[in-house]
Design a protein around this motif. Structure first.
Motif, short mmCIF file in Angstrom:
data_model
loop_
_atom_site.label_atom_id
_atom_site.label_comp_id
_atom_site.label_asym_id
_atom_site.label_seq_id
_atom_site.Cartn_x
_atom_site.Cartn_y
_atom_site.Cartn_z
N ILE A 2 21.80 41.85 -17.85
CA ILE A 2 20.36 41.87 -17.56
C ILE A 2 19.53 41.43 -18.78
CG2 ILE A 2 20.03 44.32 -18.09
CD1 ILE A 2 18.30 42.77 -15.20
N GLY A 3 19.91 41.88 -19.95
CA GLY A 3 19.17 41.53 -21.15
C GLY A 3 19.18 40.03 -21.42
N GLU A 4 20.33 39.41 -21.21
CA GLU A 4 20.43 37.97 -21.40
C GLU A 4 19.53 37.22 -20.42
OE1 GLU A 4 24.60 37.23 -20.99
OE2 GLU A 4 25.03 37.85 -23.04
N PRO A 41 17.48 49.62 -19.37
CA PRO A 41 16.16 50.01 -18.87
C PRO A 41 16.24 50.67 -17.50
CG PRO A 41 16.47 47.67 -18.58
CD PRO A 41 17.65 48.17 -19.36
N LYS A 42 15.30 51.55 -17.25
CA LYS A 42 15.17 52.17 -15.94
C LYS A 42 14.58 51.14 -14.98
CE LYS A 42 14.47 56.76 -17.81
NZ LYS A 42 13.61 57.94 -17.88
N ILE A 43 14.71 51.40 -13.69
CA ILE A 43 14.18 50.50 -12.67
C ILE A 43 12.68 50.28 -12.87
CG2 ILE A 43 13.75 50.22 -10.20
CD1 ILE A 43 16.62 49.68 -10.95
N LYS A 44 11.98 51.34 -13.20
CA LYS A 44 10.53 51.24 -13.43
C LYS A 44 10.22 50.24 -14.55
CE LYS A 44 6.81 54.59 -13.50
NZ LYS A 44 6.45 55.98 -13.72
N THR A 45 11.02 50.27 -15.61
CA THR A 45 10.84 49.35 -16.73
C THR A 45 11.20 47.93 -16.31
OG1 THR A 45 11.34 51.12 -18.29
CG2 THR A 45 11.49 48.86 -19.12
N LEU A 46 12.26 47.78 -15.52
CA LEU A 46 12.62 46.45 -15.02
C LEU A 46 11.50 45.87 -14.16
CD1 LEU A 46 16.39 46.71 -14.03
CD2 LEU A 46 15.37 45.51 -15.96
N ALA A 47 10.89 46.72 -13.35
CA ALA A 47 9.77 46.26 -12.51
C ALA A 47 8.61 45.78 -13.38
CB ALA A 47 9.33 47.37 -11.57
N LEU A 48 8.35 46.49 -14.44
CA LEU A 48 7.28 46.13 -15.37
C LEU A 48 7.57 44.79 -16.05
CD1 LEU A 48 4.66 47.22 -16.71
CD2 LEU A 48 6.12 48.29 -18.42
N ILE A 49 8.81 44.61 -16.49
CA ILE A 49 9.21 43.36 -17.14
C ILE A 49 9.16 42.21 -16.15
CG2 ILE A 49 11.16 42.15 -18.21
CD1 ILE A 49 11.91 44.88 -19.50
N ALA A 50 9.70 42.44 -14.96
CA ALA A 50 9.69 41.39 -13.94
C ALA A 50 8.27 40.95 -13.61
CB ALA A 50 10.41 41.88 -12.68
N SER A 51 7.39 41.90 -13.45
CA SER A 51 6.00 41.59 -13.15
C SER A 51 5.36 40.77 -14.26
CB SER A 51 5.22 42.89 -12.92
OG SER A 51 3.87 42.61 -12.69
N ALA A 52 5.61 41.15 -15.49
CA ALA A 52 5.05 40.43 -16.64
C ALA A 52 5.57 39.00 -16.70
CB ALA A 52 5.38 41.16 -17.93
N GLU A 58 15.12 41.20 -8.43
CA GLU A 58 16.33 40.53 -7.98
C GLU A 58 16.63 39.31 -8.84
OE1 GLU A 58 13.79 41.43 -5.85
OE2 GLU A 58 14.84 43.14 -4.98
N GLU A 59 15.60 38.58 -9.26
CA GLU A 59 15.82 37.41 -10.12
C GLU A 59 16.34 37.83 -11.49
OE1 GLU A 59 12.85 33.95 -9.47
OE2 GLU A 59 11.78 35.78 -8.86
N LEU A 60 15.93 39.00 -11.96
CA LEU A 60 16.44 39.50 -13.24
C LEU A 60 17.91 39.88 -13.13
CD1 LEU A 60 13.60 41.83 -14.58
CD2 LEU A 60 14.07 39.46 -15.22
N LEU A 61 18.32 40.31 -11.96
CA LEU A 61 19.68 40.80 -11.77
C LEU A 61 20.69 39.70 -11.45
CD1 LEU A 61 18.88 44.04 -9.74
CD2 LEU A 61 19.40 43.84 -12.18
N ARG A 62 20.23 38.48 -11.27
CA ARG A 62 21.16 37.37 -10.97
C ARG A 62 22.02 37.05 -12.15
NH1 ARG A 62 17.17 33.24 -8.04
NH2 ARG A 62 16.63 34.59 -6.34
#
Length: 62
Positions: A2-4, A41-52, A58-62
């Motif tokens: 995910i980080g990459e 990161p927690k899901i909430k943090t992933l949502a924040l990053i994805a939004s930004a 889902e695109e972050l998790l590919r």
């Protein structure tokens, strides 16, 4: 990893880690640790990053 994927999308946008940190209101150190795989990161943090970044979680998790 995910980080990459976050780093890849961030760089495609021409953003620095500082830009991402400012857009998410997370610390630069924390966003760097996520990208390096040292923090999970927690899901909430992933949502924040994805939004930004203008993508879905889902695109972050590919």
């Amino acid at each position: 990893m995910i980080g990459e994927r976050i780093a890849q999308i961030r760089k495609e946008k021409g953003w620095t880690q500082k830009d991402l940190a400012q857009a998410t209101r997370l610390s630069r150190g924390y966003t760097a640790a996520i990208e390096e795989g040292n923090q999970q990161p927690k899901i909430k943090t992933l949502a924040l990053i994805a939004s930004a970044l203008g993508v879905t979680i889902e695109e972050l998790l590919r």
